[in-house]
Design an enzyme around this catalytic site. Structure first.
Site, PDB file in Angstrom:
ATOM      1  CB  ALA A   1      -6.999  12.106   0.332  1.00 39.12           C
TER       2      ALA A   1
ATOM      3  N   GLY B   1      -6.543  12.077  -5.000  1.00 38.75           N
ATOM      4  CA  GLY B   1      -6.313  13.500  -4.775  1.00 38.75           C
ATOM      5  C   GLY B   1      -5.009  13.977  -5.373  1.00 38.75           C
TER       6      GLY B   1
ATOM      7  CD  GLU C   1      -9.799  14.311  -6.995  1.00 41.94           C
ATOM      8  OE1 GLU C   1      -9.367  13.844  -5.931  1.00 41.94           O
ATOM      9  OE2 GLU C   1     -10.986  14.630  -7.175  1.00 41.94           O
TER      10      GLU C   1
ATOM     11  CD  GLU D   1     -10.368   9.292  -5.878  1.00 42.84           C
ATOM     12  OE1 GLU D   1     -10.334   8.600  -6.912  1.00 42.84           O
ATOM     13  OE2 GLU D   1      -9.774  10.376  -5.761  1.00 42.84           O
TER      14      GLU D   1
HETATM   15  N1  T1G Z   1      -3.267   7.112   2.428  1.00 42.42           N
HETATM   16  C1  T1G Z   1      -2.594   6.615   3.484  1.00 42.42           C
HETATM   17  N2  T1G Z   1      -1.709   5.584   3.411  1.00 42.42           N
HETATM   18  C2  T1G Z   1      -1.528   5.039   2.188  1.00 42.42           C
HETATM   19  C3  T1G Z   1      -2.202   5.499   1.036  1.00 42.42           C
HETATM   20  C4  T1G Z   1      -3.102   6.590   1.197  1.00 42.42           C
HETATM   21  N3  T1G Z   1      -3.756   7.110   0.159  1.00 42.42           N
HETATM   22  N4  T1G Z   1      -1.804   4.731  -0.022  1.00 42.42           N
HETATM   23  C5  T1G Z   1      -0.918   3.845   0.453  1.00 42.42           C
HETATM   24  N5  T1G Z   1      -0.744   4.024   1.777  1.00 42.42           N
HETATM   25  C6  T1G Z   1       0.168   3.273   2.629  1.00 42.42           C
HETATM   26  C7  T1G Z   1      -0.233   1.822   2.742  1.00 42.42           C
HETATM   27  O1  T1G Z   1      -1.189   1.653   3.770  1.00 42.42           O
HETATM   28  C8  T1G Z   1       1.099   1.184   3.084  1.00 42.42           C
HETATM   29  O2  T1G Z   1       1.347   1.474   4.454  1.00 42.42           O
HETATM   30  C9  T1G Z   1       2.096   2.009   2.291  1.00 42.42           C
HETATM   31  O3  T1G Z   1       1.438   3.262   2.010  1.00 42.42           O
HETATM   32  C10 T1G Z   1       2.497   1.359   0.977  1.00 42.42           C
HETATM   33  O4  T1G Z   1       1.271   1.044   0.304  1.00 42.42           O
HETATM   34  C11 T1G Z   1      -9.806  13.544  -2.206  1.00 42.42           C
HETATM   35  C12 T1G Z   1     -10.713  11.126  -1.390  1.00 42.42           C
HETATM   36  C13 T1G Z   1      -0.108   3.840  -4.107  1.00 42.42           C
HETATM   37  C14 T1G Z   1      -0.563   1.902  -5.650  1.00 42.42           C
HETATM   38  O5  T1G Z   1      -6.798   4.914  -3.114  1.00 42.42           O
HETATM   39  O6  T1G Z   1      -3.322   2.060  -4.316  1.00 42.42           O
HETATM   40  O7  T1G Z   1      -7.523  10.667  -2.735  1.00 42.42           O
HETATM   41  O8  T1G Z   1       1.460  -0.926   5.209  1.00 42.42           O
HETATM   42  O9  T1G Z   1       1.600  -1.452   0.385  1.00 42.42           O
HETATM   43  O10 T1G Z   1       1.748  -1.980  -3.217  1.00 42.42           O
HETATM   44  O11 T1G Z   1     -10.507  12.515  -4.171  1.00 42.42           O
HETATM   45  O12 T1G Z   1      -0.786   2.028  -1.940  1.00 42.42           O
HETATM   46  O13 T1G Z   1       3.556   0.348   4.634  1.00 42.42           O
HETATM   47  O14 T1G Z   1       2.227   0.963   6.684  1.00 42.42           O
HETATM   48  O15 T1G Z   1      -0.169  -0.398  -1.105  1.00 42.42           O
HETATM   49  O16 T1G Z   1       3.489  -0.163  -3.736  1.00 42.42           O
HETATM   50  C15 T1G Z   1      -7.074   7.631  -3.288  1.00 42.42           C
HETATM   51  C16 T1G Z   1      -4.258   3.882  -2.430  1.00 42.42           C
HETATM   52  C17 T1G Z   1      -7.230   7.985  -1.845  1.00 42.42           C
HETATM   53  C18 T1G Z   1      -4.464   4.904  -3.549  1.00 42.42           C
HETATM   54  C19 T1G Z   1       1.168   1.734  -3.850  1.00 42.42           C
HETATM   55  N6  T1G Z   1      -5.838   6.901  -3.493  1.00 42.42           N
HETATM   56  N7  T1G Z   1      -2.930   3.335  -2.467  1.00 42.42           N
HETATM   57  O17 T1G Z   1       1.023   0.336  -3.795  1.00 42.42           O
HETATM   58  O18 T1G Z   1       2.290  -0.117  -1.620  1.00 42.42           O
HETATM   59  S1  T1G Z   1      -8.762   8.788  -1.524  1.00 42.42           S
HETATM   60  C20 T1G Z   1      -5.812   5.563  -3.359  1.00 42.42           C
HETATM   61  C21 T1G Z   1      -2.597   2.406  -3.401  1.00 42.42           C
HETATM   62  C22 T1G Z   1      -8.582  10.286  -2.322  1.00 42.42           C
HETATM   63  C23 T1G Z   1      -9.570  12.395  -3.135  1.00 42.42           C
HETATM   64  C24 T1G Z   1      -9.834  11.062  -2.551  1.00 42.42           C
HETATM   65  C25 T1G Z   1      -1.233   1.801  -3.252  1.00 42.42           C
HETATM   66  C26 T1G Z   1      -0.193   2.335  -4.236  1.00 42.42           C
HETATM   67  P1  T1G Z   1       2.207   0.385   5.302  1.00 42.42           P
HETATM   68  P2  T1G Z   1       1.182  -0.340  -0.498  1.00 42.42           P
HETATM   69  P3  T1G Z   1       2.194  -0.562  -3.143  1.00 42.42           P
END
Ligand code: T1G
Length: 688
Positions: A63, A102, A105, A125
């Site tokens: 998400a 998400g 999912e 998450e």
């Molecule tokens: N939402 C918004 N921005 C995100 C994002 C996300 N989920 N994931 C990454 N970004 C942005 C990050 O801030 C950065 O921005 C850029 O993308 C590159 O990220 C309903 C509730 C995917 C492994 O927790 O683990 O889904 O600094 O520097 O090292 O059940 O990003 O460039 O402006 O980390 O190559 C669950 C979180 C969400 C994954 C890539 N998902 N992201 O790593 O790049 S909650 C996560 C990561 C959810 C549902 C629930 C990593 C990555 P900027 P980065 P990276």
């Protein structure tokens, strides 16, 4: 408006491509465009199957975390997933990169999943203080069973495609081109009857789990230490329990209720803050856009002790060769032995192969002569914390290192500008302050000397990510950011000890707050002889060392320790505390009450953070939070000292600091920035 999802029909298969850089986060806009394309494909009589695939570097990575805390925008995850899962045509998710949260999912709501060889899936998450809120806690147990689901979801780990295939979380791995293989897969599904199997209908795994009702309590108990203080893991256990005990729709409702509770919690707000703060720390606004970071192909490390060895391992792990220099063969061999032992211990735990151990060890070129560093791109000095020793080394390096080499010191509190002044190239000198154990702790303080050139700073900030560190840029001051920030906690702990507050109470309050261990337990772990070796005036620590009570390693320090190294209050220590307090004329005035103890211990840390920020030593408040979390294990679910202060409210902290100031003197005088923000009704998070 650019469409974030576009469809094309190829031989009866609708290929819907999502394109929402940088990670295809499933934002409201993307959900809306995707829903429109899926409904269009369902309504198209010429379409027999649907493939969902992403442009860019990864399938949906979750998400859009920036949407949390705001009013949810339609379509909801549930609405979108319902349409996909109940589509009358097979829907295939084609996964590459990291299909997380998400995103994964959504893939589980599809009828089939095909993954690229290098793809990973996961539900991270929990690292945001959340649980999968779009059916992950209900669908994963139906595929892998409750026990495996609990491990996968509470760890939040990324699962390689091959393991996901073995677990049944994906149906197929792409052989070559993911898009082509997904199309072929879809055609085959159609040829085989175009079945639309829904994970929600699978009963076999959870039916078996119903025979083991204790597995949830057993799992929670087995992981109690790991989960201590965190709210999300218990939410996950309850959601998975619901998957086993309730019909799907009721389980989904239970998951949503648990998710809603977590997403509104201070813990999740803190962990989401940390997620973005870690990434923000890499940004140096003043760095000129045209500056190119210097590339690092080889490194020299001076000093093969605990720090030098740990620092070396970071570069070996990134495949960067290291010339490791010591003054004696004995010290060099000891350092090499420690590095090898670290790797062999990791291999024993299955974290790396024996070959990888040898590959990494082979990247080290040990030596006893600084001249061996003549051609490296970066030299990191990690010797004894003595200005005389360091300036002597930098003076020699100035003559030895090639022009354009970066000269870095790992000093933890000495004046980097004085070290740089020992050379004729101060613009090439920078601080790279690692935290012990240097191969484990993720914080790297990049200390910006007054003469350090921008390409050198840019290089250090980029190199940090390459070696798995989070760089925080620091100005030059005593203790830089993390050590300076946390010093007041120790000062107050020891002051309260002398006032008669039991040290076990002080440590308990810190552990209850979320620290892995208390102040005095930490001192005993590090070793009182190590910490107190430069002490000048009489102290309890000095007296303990004098009595041979060096800490855990001697079975006695501040605490007495049994064979299992469990601490217990020591009458000897209590006696020494009384003697030192009397010698210093300190009257007994013990602090009681957890709130009072915590305010005395941690508000001065907040206050020091305000000073560090106001002096421009740190670029931003969130950098200070990151330094505390990654350098001192400040509990991540507190968000760091300044985020936590904002949650309490700065006016309350200023008022309590003033009360402490009246009682204990100017140490507690609230910092000007803290007062200014409080008076303006602002928080640290509001300060640019
Ligand atoms: N939402 C918004 N921005 C995100 C994002 C996300 N989920 N994931 C990454 N970004 C942005 C990050 O801030 C950065 O921005 C850029 O993308 C590159 O990220 C309903 C509730 C995917 C492994 O927790 O683990 O889904 O600094 O520097 O090292 O059940 O990003 O460039 O402006 O980390 O190559 C669950 C979180 C969400 C994954 C890539 N998902 N992201 O790593 O790049 S909650 C996560 C990561 C959810 C549902 C629930 C990593 C990555 P900027 P980065 P990276």
């Amino acid at each position: 408006m650019t469409r974030l999802a576009t469809g094309a029909v190829i031989d009866g298969v609708a290929v819907i491509t999502l394109d929402n850089p940088p990670v295809n986060a499933l934002s409201a806009a993307l959900r809306a465009d995707l829903l429109a394309e899926v409904e269009r494909a369902i309504g198209d009589a010429g379409v027999r199957a649907i493939v969902l695939i992403c442009a860019g570097r990864t399938f949906i990575a979750g998400a859009d975390i920036t949407e949390f805390g705001k009013a949810p925008q339609p379509p909801s995850f549930a609405d979108l997933f319902d349409v996909i899962e109940n589509a009358p045509k097979p829907v295939v998710a084609a996964l590459h990169g990291t299909a997380l949260g998400g995103g994964f999912e959504l893939a589980l709501a599809c009828h089939y999943r095909i993954a690229a060889q290098g793809a990973k899936v996961g539900l991270p998450e929990v690292h945001l203080g959340l649980l999968p809120g779009a059916g992950g806690t209900q669908r994963v147990p139906r595929v892998v069973g409750a026990q495996a689901a609990l491990e996968i979801i509470t760890s939040g780990r990324q699962i390689r495609a091959s393991e996901a295939l073995a677990l049944g979380l994906v149906d197929r791995l792409a052989e070559a081109d993911l898009r082509e293989d997904a199309l072929a897969f879809a055609r085959q599904i159609v040829a085989d009857g175009a079945r639309c199997p829904r994970i929600r209908d699978r009963e076999d795994r959870i039916a078996a789990d119903r025979a083991s009702p204790d597995l949830f309590a057993d799992f929670a108990k087995a992981n109690a230490r790991r989960f201590k203080g965190f709210a999300a893991p218990s939410g996950i256990v309850e959601a998975v329990r619901a998957a086993v005990t309730l019909p799907f729709e009721e389980g989904l409702a239970r998951e949503t209720a648990l998710f809603d509770e977590l997403v509104a919690s201070p813990q999740s707000a803190a962990q989401r803050h940390v997620f973005f703060a870690e990434r923000e720390a890499a940004r140096v606004p003043a760095l000129p856009a045209e500056v190119q970071p210097i590339e690092i192909g080889s490194v020299g490390v001076i000093g093969a002790g605990t720090m030098g060895g740990g620092i070396t391992m970071n570069f070996l792990n990134a495949g960067i060769p290291v010339r490791l220099i010591e003054t004696t063969q004995e010290a060099l061999d000891r350092g090499l032995g420690a590095i090898r032992r670290n790797y062999e211990a990791a291999a024993k735990k299955g974290r790396m192969s024996a070959d990888q151990v040898e590959q990494r060890m082979a990247l080290i070129t040990p030596g006893l002569d600084l001249a061996a560093l003549a051609e490296v791109d970066l030299v990191i000095e990690a010797v004894y914390e003595s200005m005389e020793v360091k300036t002597d080394i930098f003076c020699k390096l100035d003559r030895i290192a090639r022009p354009g080499a970066i000269l870095a010191s790992n000093t933890s509190f000495l004046d980097l500008n004085r070290i740089a002044a020992a050379t004729n190239r101060p613009e090439w000198v920078i601080g790279l302050h690692f935290f012990s154990p240097a191969n484990i702790m993720r914080l790297l303080e990049v200390v910006n000397g007054s003469a350090t050139a921008w390409p050198v700073i840019a290089c250090a900030m980029k190199l940090a990510k390459r070696i798995g560190k989070v760089a925080v840029l620091s100005g030059v001051c005593d203790g830089f950011i993390a050590n300076r920030l946390l010093a007041p906690r120790g000062v107050q702990a020891e002051a309260m000890m002398l006032e008669g507050t039991p040290i076990a109470e002080i440590d308990r309050v810190l552990v209850d707050y979320g620290f892995a261990m208390g102040h005095f337990q930490m001192m005993d772990l590090v070793g009182l002889d190590v910490i107190g070796r430069d002490a000048t005036e009489r102290s309890v620590m000095g007296d303990l060392v004098g009595a041979g009570r060096l800490g855990q390693k001697r079975g006695a320090g501040y605490y007495d320790y049994d064979e299992q190294r469990r601490p217990s209050p020591s009458p000897v220590t209590l006696g020494l505390i009384g003697e030192v307090a009397a010698a210093k004329g300190i009257a007994a005035s013990p602090t009681t009450g957890d709130d009072a103890l915590l305010a005395r211990l941690l508000y001065p840390v907040v206050n020091e953070g305000a000073r560090i920020l106001d002096e421009g030593i740190a670029l931003r408040a969130s950098d200070i939070d990151i330094a505390a979390i990654l350098g001192y294990n400040w509990p991540v679910y507190r968000g760091g000292p300044l985020f936590w202060a904002d949650q309490i409210g700065l006016p309350r902290i200023v008022a309590e600091m003033r009360a402490l100031e009246a009682e204990h003197g100017e140490t507690f005088a609230p910092a000007p920035l803290l007062v200014r923000l409080a008076e303006q009704g602002l928080g640290f998070g509001d300060k640019a």
